[in-house]
Design a protein around this motif. Structure first.
Motif, short mmCIF file in Angstrom:
data_model
loop_
_atom_site.label_atom_id
_atom_site.label_comp_id
_atom_site.label_asym_id
_atom_site.label_seq_id
_atom_site.Cartn_x
_atom_site.Cartn_y
_atom_site.Cartn_z
N VAL A 35 0.83 -1.20 0.00
CA VAL A 35 0.00 0.00 0.00
C VAL A 35 0.87 1.26 0.00
O VAL A 35 1.95 1.28 0.59
CB VAL A 35 -0.91 0.01 1.25
N SER A 36 0.38 2.31 -0.66
CA SER A 36 1.07 3.59 -0.61
C SER A 36 0.04 4.71 -0.71
O SER A 36 -1.17 4.46 -0.79
CB SER A 36 2.11 3.72 -1.72
N ALA A 37 0.53 5.93 -0.71
CA ALA A 37 -0.35 7.10 -0.79
C ALA A 37 0.41 8.24 -1.44
O ALA A 37 1.64 8.32 -1.34
CB ALA A 37 -0.79 7.52 0.61
N ILE A 38 -0.32 9.11 -2.13
CA ILE A 38 0.34 10.28 -2.70
C ILE A 38 0.97 11.08 -1.55
O ILE A 38 0.37 11.22 -0.48
CB ILE A 38 -0.63 11.16 -3.51
N PRO A 39 2.17 11.60 -1.75
CA PRO A 39 2.88 12.30 -0.67
C PRO A 39 2.42 13.75 -0.52
O PRO A 39 3.19 14.69 -0.71
CB PRO A 39 4.34 12.22 -1.11
N LEU A 46 2.18 10.70 7.07
CA LEU A 46 1.50 9.65 6.32
C LEU A 46 1.65 8.30 7.02
O LEU A 46 0.70 7.52 7.10
CB LEU A 46 2.07 9.57 4.89
N GLN A 47 2.85 8.03 7.53
CA GLN A 47 3.09 6.77 8.25
C GLN A 47 2.25 6.72 9.52
O GLN A 47 1.66 5.67 9.85
CB GLN A 47 4.58 6.65 8.61
N GLU A 66 1.79 -3.83 4.06
CA GLU A 66 3.00 -3.02 4.12
C GLU A 66 2.75 -1.66 3.48
O GLU A 66 2.25 -1.57 2.36
CB GLU A 66 4.16 -3.70 3.39
N PHE A 67 3.12 -0.60 4.21
CA PHE A 67 3.01 0.75 3.66
C PHE A 67 4.37 1.18 3.13
O PHE A 67 5.37 1.17 3.86
CB PHE A 67 2.54 1.74 4.72
N THR A 68 4.42 1.54 1.87
CA THR A 68 5.66 1.98 1.23
C THR A 68 5.53 3.42 0.77
O THR A 68 4.75 3.71 -0.15
CB THR A 68 5.99 1.10 0.00
N PRO A 69 6.23 4.37 1.40
CA PRO A 69 6.15 5.76 0.95
C PRO A 69 6.77 5.92 -0.42
O PRO A 69 7.67 5.18 -0.80
CB PRO A 69 6.94 6.52 2.03
#
Length: 290
Positions: A35-39, A46-47, A66-69
């Protein structure tokens, strides 16, 4: 003598059992949800926002989350369509970019109820700026170039007010994130800027903005914005589990309350590609989508 009806029943049961096993295998085949998100905010923020949501999704999906920036908005788009990510928190414009880049193979699952009528706020410290027309000849900051609420929709409202940002403003900057825009305005680096209303309200509530110095002088009409998106080839069993998990979040239980408050949501609701047609049209009109 073989009983034909009995034999057919046995075969039917065997086929059904095989299909059920196949679905179970598909559901279990994916062991990690990436999973990720626009920064659009600082990576640490965000974390922090995602940690309890990630734990909740692990419980509901029965798999590691897993969150991956990512470094920028474009990386979130490329990560999803190139199978390096499985689910991404997109803004409306980045969703449109991902949809177009993938040939329609990216679909939105859910959005916050607030994202049906999202807004942007124009802010300034300059007492001479009280309406959009007052921005002519001023230094101005958008957020990221790929931001819906930090660039695309504000640009479209400026154009509607007969203000061409590229020719009527003295200088345009791109801060890269909503909180960075506030810092640029409050620090005097630009005369005014624009960001999404959700981040603005969060910063004000946290006492991180001197509202005696920085003020909102224009709020846009509402538009569709953020959503959680996946590729269309995601296992439908996993996709449904993800959707159901988001829709089940409620402020009536402690876990749901914490997650929804961090996501700045009253609740999550289903969404669909058609909701973002106006954003796609605005992007074409602004020359930001080829």
């Amino acid at each position: 003598m073989i009983n034909l009806r009995s034999a057919l029943t046995t075969v039917t049961i065997a086929i059904a059992a095989s299909m059920a096993a196949g679905v179970t295998h598909l559901a279990n085949a994916q062991q990690v949800l990436r999973v990720s998100a626009i920064p659009d905010e600082a990576p640490t923020e965000l974390q922090r926002k995602f940690k309890p949501l990630g734990a909740y999704l692990e419980q509901k999906l029965g798999m590691k989350v897993e969150f991956t920036p990512v470094t920028d908005y474009a990386a979130s788009v490329e990560g999803l369509i190139n199978n390096k990510l499985d689910m991404v928190w997109f803004g409306g414009f980045t969703f449109v970019q991902a949809k177009v880049r993938s040939g329609g193979k990216v679909i939105p699952l859910v959005q916050r109820e607030e994202d049906e009528k999202f807004k942007s706020v124009f802010i300034t410290t300059d007492k001479s700026i009280n309406k959009l027309e007052d921005l002519k000849g001023k230094n101005f900051s958008f957020g990221s170039e790929s931001s819906t609420s930090g660039h695309l929709m504000p640009r479209s409202y400026l154009l509607a007010a007969k203000i061409n940002p590229d020719t009527d403003l003295k200088r345009i900057a791109f801060s890269g994130a909503h909180d960075a825009t506030v810092a640029a305005v409050s620090g005097g680096k630009v005369d005014a800027g624009v960001l999404n209303i959700s981040v603005w309200e969060k910063l004000v509530a946290a006492g991180k903005v001197d509202t005696q110095n920085v003020r909102v002088f224009y709020t846009t009409p509402g538009f569709y914005d953020y959503n959680w998106s996946v590729r269309s080839d995601m296992n439908p069993v996993v996709r449904k589990k993800i959707t159901d998990a988001f829709l089940a979040l409620s402020k009536n239980d402690p876990q749901g309350k914490e997650i929804l408050e961090l996501q700045r949501a009253s609740k999550f609701i289903p969404t669909k590609t058609e909701n973002y047609a106006a954003i796609e049209a605005a992007a074409h009109n602004a020359g930001l989508l080829k």
